[in-house]
Design an enzyme around this catalytic site. Structure first.
Site, short mmCIF file in Angstrom:
data_model
loop_
_atom_site.label_atom_id
_atom_site.label_comp_id
_atom_site.label_asym_id
_atom_site.label_seq_id
_atom_site.Cartn_x
_atom_site.Cartn_y
_atom_site.Cartn_z
N SER A 1 0.82 -1.22 0.00
CA SER A 1 0.00 0.00 0.00
C SER A 1 0.84 1.26 0.00
CB SER A 1 -0.94 0.02 1.20
OG SER A 1 -0.19 0.12 2.40
N LYS B 1 1.25 4.70 6.98
CA LYS B 1 0.66 5.49 5.90
C LYS B 1 1.27 6.89 5.92
CE LYS B 1 -2.64 2.47 4.79
NZ LYS B 1 -1.91 1.34 4.29
#
Lengths: 139, 158
Positions: B32, B79
């Site tokens: 991701s 993230k």
């Protein structure tokens, strides 16, 4: 931590005093005819140590660039949603806050001129000293 | 014997304090965050150096952070911070994956990040499950900022 404490203690000693008059912060500042002395912690702002909190009474530069300062209470900080007096919802952008006077009826504040930049804050007010009537002829 | 035990105990204590307050190492799986982390096609796991010295209020846009997974207790995600409190995020209005946060935080057509929260997104927008799905993340979930990541046998700064 100790460094922060020393700076804020120095700030309490070296604060600048503001003479204020007006009805917008009643009953917190009861000075519609007489002046009051406001003790501000300016060094905390100079050293970047002031962390704004909701319900702080702060002095900030008037948004109309007149060079004057106003004293109001922080009601909302960046990221908050607040309902204005005209029943709109406002979202406080990054780096801004929402100022309102305690006397809602007689206050010219963020409901009139919108969000205020946090960089306009001069200092947090931590004490109010009412002045006797005979000094109200000053200014 | 006692000195060995004392040395071992202080070693454990020092490393615990260090890894919780200064910096720690964590394994990062998944694509991701590619190409920044696990970018090479054959790579499935990398190791990230997470520094914990920057205070939460100093986290800026563009920082990669390690934080608690808002969807699954006990899990962690890595993230990139895209927006902080008081900022707007353009979200795709017909994104079918968005959750209930959309109604709560939409303001004038854009998503407004509320106070004490941030918006995180993975670099690989196609496969990343991030704030676009679970909404703004409280700043208190952030454990630290990723400053370095392994790239095979070398370290690269991020």
């Amino acid at each position: 931590m100790l460094w922060k404490l020393t700076c804020c203690a120095a700030g309490l000693v070296l604060t600048q005093c503001f003479l204020v008059r007006g009805k917008s912060m009643q009953p917190t500042i009861n000075s519609s005819t007489n002046y009051s002395l406001l003790l501000l912690n300016r060094p905390a702002v100079w050293f970047g140590l002031y962390e704004p909190c909701v319900s702080d009474v702060v002095a900030f530069s008037k948004p109309d660039n007149s060079g004057r300062a106003v004293v109001k209470r922080i009601l909302a900080l960046e990221g908050d949603f607040i309902q204005t007096h005209s029943n709109d919802i406002a979202y406080i952008k990054r780096g801004h806050f929402w100022a309102e006077g305690d006397n809602a009826k007689a206050s010219l504040d963020s409901n009139d001129y919108g969000q205020v930049p946090l960089s306009d804050i001069i200092g947090k007010c931590y004490a109010v000293i009412p002045l006797p009537t005979f000094l109200s002829s000053l200014g | 014997m006692a000195t060995v035990l004392k040395a071992a105990a202080s070693g454990v204590l020092i490393s615990l304090v260090f890894s919780s307050r200064v910096a720690t190492l964590t394994a990062v799986e998944g694509k991701s965050m590619s190409p920044t982390i696990n970018g090479a096609s054959h790579r499935t796991i990398s190791y990230a150096v997470v520094e914990k010295l920057t205070s939460i209020s100093k986290i800026k846009r563009g920082d990669i952070v390690l934080c608690h997974d808002p969807e699954e207790h006990g899990k962690y995600i890595v993230k990139r911070v895209q927006a902080l409190q008081g900022e707007f995020v353009d979200i795709d209005p017909d994104n079918s994956e968005k959750g209930e946060y959309v109604e709560k935080f939409m303001f004038e057509g854009k998503l407004a990040v509320p106070r004490g929260n941030c918006w995180v997104e993975g670099d690989n927008k196609n496969i990343s499950i991030d704030s676009r799905k679970f909404g703004p993340v409280p700043m208190g979930f952030i454990l630290g900022r990723v400053c370095m990541v392994t790239n095979g046998f070398s370290l690269k700064l991020v």
